[in-house]
Design an enzyme around this catalytic site. Structure first.
Site, mmCIF file in Angstrom:
data_model
loop_
_atom_site.group_PDB
_atom_site.id
_atom_site.type_symbol
_atom_site.label_atom_id
_atom_site.label_comp_id
_atom_site.label_asym_id
_atom_site.label_seq_id
_atom_site.Cartn_x
_atom_site.Cartn_y
_atom_site.Cartn_z
ATOM 1 N N HIS A 56 0.380 8.157 3.642
ATOM 2 C CA HIS A 56 1.039 7.539 4.788
ATOM 3 C C HIS A 56 2.550 7.766 4.806
ATOM 4 O O HIS A 56 3.239 7.237 5.682
ATOM 5 C CB HIS A 56 0.732 6.046 4.795
ATOM 6 C CG HIS A 56 -0.728 5.751 4.649
ATOM 7 N ND1 HIS A 56 -1.655 6.089 5.601
ATOM 8 C CD2 HIS A 56 -1.433 5.193 3.621
ATOM 9 C CE1 HIS A 56 -2.867 5.739 5.190
ATOM 10 N NE2 HIS A 56 -2.755 5.192 3.996
ATOM 11 N N ASP B 42 0.849 -1.191 0.000
ATOM 12 C CA ASP B 42 0.000 0.000 0.000
ATOM 13 C C ASP B 42 0.884 1.240 0.000
ATOM 14 O O ASP B 42 1.318 1.720 1.038
ATOM 15 C CB ASP B 42 -0.923 0.005 1.216
ATOM 16 C CG ASP B 42 -1.954 1.130 1.163
ATOM 17 O OD1 ASP B 42 -1.750 2.087 0.395
ATOM 18 O OD2 ASP B 42 -2.960 1.042 1.890
#
Length: 277
Positions: A187, A182
């Site tokens: 993030h 991911d």
């Protein structure tokens, strides 16, 4: 942002994924597993058999399904809920074919909810391995007068939890977790995070989901990951790397467990459930 409201029923072609014991151990490390979790982090320790963390299909069930629902602005998208059903114990290495389908698009007024379901089947035997059901919340994509869909916020169990376990996240955890696949810059990239309304990158919701699963393996399944049949929960608030996570667990008759995950007094996963095989 253009959303194709007629995408329900659209499915991908089969997408093959292969994972090794290294992938299983890297996923576990991204969930904060370490020297106290050698059943997830080593494959050559005496008298210890490597297990896969049962939430791992969230990174194995990768398909291009979200590209089929329209042109998306990723700064406007958050994970709403996740469910993983395991049709047999997850092996630490293997190969599977994933087929994903859009199963629902719901109008929440100022936003839309898109639900997808991905079924993974063993590449050699065609046996069903997992079903991964994901709902995403797309800010600014609602308001067309469509079906509002089901609520994602079930009522938690009454009374005090039977057990509460607190585990730490660490400041570079998202940088490790993202190596399992991911690569959303929300993030890792401070500028992208600011564009999405955060003052710094947040932890993957699915990392919080996986860390909660670690606790459920211990509390509900006595450390045996192969006993976990399903895990689900809705994401309520973001988690920042370094926040402590507390998982509250309620035992329910019939091998069922309810849980919530919080940072101090703020719930970050709500309406969590876990079932044993």
């Amino acid at each position: 942002m253009t959303l194709n409201h007629d995408a329900v029923g659209i499915a991908t072609d089969a997408v093959q994924v292969t994972w090794t014991t290294k992938d299983s151990m890297l996923y576990a490390l991204g969930l904060g597993c370490g020297v106290d979790d050698l059943q997830f982090t080593t494959d050559n320790s005496r008298d210890i058999t490597l297990q896969a963390v049962p939430s791992m299909p969230v990174v194995l069930a990768r398909t291009p399904i979200l590209t089929m629902i329209g042109k998306l602005d990723w700064t406007k998208i958050v994970h709403a809920s996740q469910r993983v059903s395991l049709h047999q114990p997850l092996k630490p290495a293997g190969s599977a074919n994933n087929i994903a389908e859009v199963t629902g698009i719901y109008d929440k007024g100022k936003a839309a909810i898109v639900v997808t379901e991905t079924v993974g089947r063993d590449a050699a035997t065609d046996e069903k391995l997992w079903t991964s059901t994901m709902a995403i919340y797309i800010v600014g994509a609602g308001g067309w007068g469509g079906d509002k869909g089901p609520s994602l916020r079930p009522t938690p169990p009454a009374g005090e939890p039977d057990k509460s376990i607190t585990i730490d996240t660490f400041t570079n955890q998202a940088l490790i977790y993202r190596l399992s696949g991911d690569r959303n810059p929300l993030h890792s990239d401070p500028s992208f995070a600011r564009a999405a309304g955060f003052d710094r990158p947040i932890l993957h919701g699915l990392c919080t989901f996986g860390m909660s699963t670690r606790v459920l393996v211990d509390v509900a399944a006595d450390g045996d990951a192969s006993r976990i049949a399903s895990i689900s929960g809705s994401f309520a608030k973001p988690v920042f790397p370094g926040d402590p996570l507390t998982v509250d667990v309620w035992r329910i008759d019939g091998g069922q467990t309810a849980f919530r995950t919080r940072v101090n007094d703020t719930e970050v996963i709500t309406g969590g459930t876990c079932a044993l095989a």
